[in-house]
Design a protein around this motif. Structure first.
Motif, PDB file in Angstrom:
ATOM      1  N   UNK A  10      24.027  80.034  35.638  1.00 14.21           N
ATOM      2  CA  UNK A  10      22.973  79.687  34.677  1.00 14.21           C
ATOM      3  C   UNK A  10      22.887  78.183  34.453  1.00 14.21           C
ATOM      4  N   UNK A  11      24.024  77.508  34.319  1.00 11.08           N
ATOM      5  CA  UNK A  11      24.006  76.062  34.095  1.00 11.08           C
ATOM      6  C   UNK A  11      23.404  75.318  35.287  1.00 11.08           C
ATOM      7  N   UNK A  12      23.797  75.700  36.492  1.00  7.82           N
ATOM      8  CA  UNK A  12      23.288  75.018  37.682  1.00  7.82           C
ATOM      9  C   UNK A  12      21.813  75.366  37.906  1.00  7.82           C
ATOM     10  N   UNK A  13      21.423  76.594  37.641  1.00 12.90           N
ATOM     11  CA  UNK A  13      20.012  76.976  37.758  1.00 12.90           C
ATOM     12  C   UNK A  13      19.156  76.133  36.824  1.00 12.90           C
ATOM     13  N   UNK A  14      19.625  75.934  35.599  1.00  9.25           N
ATOM     14  CA  UNK A  14      18.872  75.095  34.657  1.00  9.25           C
ATOM     15  C   UNK A  14      18.780  73.655  35.152  1.00  9.25           C
ATOM     16  N   UNK A  15      19.877  73.128  35.691  1.00  7.26           N
ATOM     17  CA  UNK A  15      19.850  71.757  36.222  1.00  7.26           C
ATOM     18  C   UNK A  15      18.865  71.662  37.378  1.00  7.26           C
ATOM     19  N   UNK A  16      18.834  72.663  38.224  1.00 10.52           N
ATOM     20  CA  UNK A  16      17.932  72.683  39.367  1.00 10.52           C
ATOM     21  C   UNK A  16      16.476  72.817  38.919  1.00 10.52           C
ATOM     22  N   UNK A  17      16.199  73.767  38.035  1.00 12.31           N
ATOM     23  CA  UNK A  17      14.817  74.049  37.637  1.00 12.31           C
ATOM     24  C   UNK A  17      14.255  73.065  36.618  1.00 12.31           C
ATOM     25  N   UNK A  18      15.072  72.607  35.696  1.00  8.67           N
ATOM     26  CA  UNK A  18      14.555  71.835  34.570  1.00  8.67           C
ATOM     27  C   UNK A  18      15.121  70.420  34.459  1.00  8.67           C
ATOM     28  N   UNK A  19      16.238  70.135  35.127  1.00  6.11           N
ATOM     29  CA  UNK A  19      16.901  68.857  34.909  1.00  6.11           C
ATOM     30  C   UNK A  19      16.844  67.891  36.057  1.00  6.11           C
TER      31      UNK A  19
ATOM     32  N   UNK B 236      39.105  77.096  30.595  1.00  9.90           N
ATOM     33  CA  UNK B 236      38.421  76.397  31.680  1.00  9.90           C
ATOM     34  C   UNK B 236      37.059  75.878  31.213  1.00  9.90           C
ATOM     35  N   UNK B 237      36.697  74.702  31.692  1.00 12.57           N
ATOM     36  CA  UNK B 237      35.411  74.096  31.333  1.00 12.57           C
ATOM     37  C   UNK B 237      34.596  73.892  32.598  1.00 12.57           C
ATOM     38  N   UNK B 238      33.332  74.300  32.533  1.00  7.21           N
ATOM     39  CA  UNK B 238      32.363  74.005  33.582  1.00  7.21           C
ATOM     40  C   UNK B 238      31.363  73.035  32.983  1.00  7.21           C
ATOM     41  N   UNK B 239      31.154  71.927  33.665  1.00  7.09           N
ATOM     42  CA  UNK B 239      30.239  70.885  33.193  1.00  7.09           C
ATOM     43  C   UNK B 239      29.257  70.589  34.317  1.00  7.09           C
ATOM     44  N   UNK B 240      27.974  70.647  34.006  1.00 10.18           N
ATOM     45  CA  UNK B 240      26.939  70.388  34.999  1.00 10.18           C
ATOM     46  C   UNK B 240      26.127  69.182  34.535  1.00 10.18           C
ATOM     47  N   UNK B 241      26.023  68.195  35.411  1.00 11.34           N
ATOM     48  CA  UNK B 241      25.300  66.966  35.084  1.00 11.34           C
ATOM     49  C   UNK B 241      24.017  66.893  35.912  1.00 11.34           C
ATOM     50  N   UNK B 242      22.954  66.432  35.252  1.00 12.35           N
ATOM     51  CA  UNK B 242      21.689  66.212  35.941  1.00 12.35           C
ATOM     52  C   UNK B 242      21.038  64.959  35.386  1.00 12.35           C
ATOM     53  N   UNK B 243      19.910  64.565  35.944  1.00 11.54           N
ATOM     54  CA  UNK B 243      19.270  63.312  35.588  1.00 11.54           C
ATOM     55  C   UNK B 243      18.308  63.368  34.417  1.00 11.54           C
ATOM     56  N   UNK B 244      18.102  64.520  33.813  1.00 10.76           N
ATOM     57  CA  UNK B 244      17.144  64.654  32.720  1.00 10.76           C
ATOM     58  C   UNK B 244      17.775  64.343  31.368  1.00 10.76           C
TER      59      UNK B 244
END
Length: 140
Positions: free
Chosen positions: A55-64, A82-90
């Motif tokens: 879900x986090x990566x899908x949001x980064x791909x679609x919206x970020x 455990x922590x999952x952190x997804x970074x994008x340019x938005x």
């Protein structure tokens, strides 16, 4: 949701750099599966965590991000799990929409908020944002 950095890492992060494209979602899921299994996370909790990462990566791909832009996935252990952190340019603030049965999209962060121990985001100093989720190591 918390608007603040995630819990402090107690291990060095493992990072996967991706290009914003549909195949980034599977690549992130495969990366997370291998990392979580290597850390000894319970199998059922791994499956839940993979949904969160998806879900986090899908949001980064679609919206970020625009096609071809960078997305990164960082995984590490914290005192909270455990922590999952997804970074994008938005710079856009992520928002969890209410879960409804009549919507085919837009439910990702609501799902994350139900499955993760905590989630949040913060804006990065150089632009963009990081969205994170603290995952559970075992299922109840």
């Amino acid at each position: 949701m918390i608007i603040a950095p995630p819990p402090t890492a107690v291990t060095d992060p493992s990072t996967l750099l991706l290009t914003s494209a549909p195949q980034a979602i599977k690549a992130a899921r495969d990366f997370a599966r291998g990392w979580l299994e290597a850390k000894g996370v319970e199998r059922a909790a791994v499956e839940v965590a993979l949904l969160v990462v998806t879900e986090l990566v899908t949001n980064a791909y679609k919206h970020g991000s625009a096609p071809g832009e960078a997305i990164s996935v960082r995984l590490y252990l914290s005192a909270g799990g455990p922590v999952a952190e997804v970074r994008d340019g938005s710079d856009a603030e992520p928002r969890a929409l209410p879960l409804t049965l009549d919507r085919f999209s837009g439910r990702g962060l609501a799902i994350v908020s139900e499955l993760a121990a905590a989630w949040g985001f913060w804006r990065l100093a150089f632009g963009g944002k990081a969205v994170y989720a603290v995952m559970r190591e075992a299922t109840a």
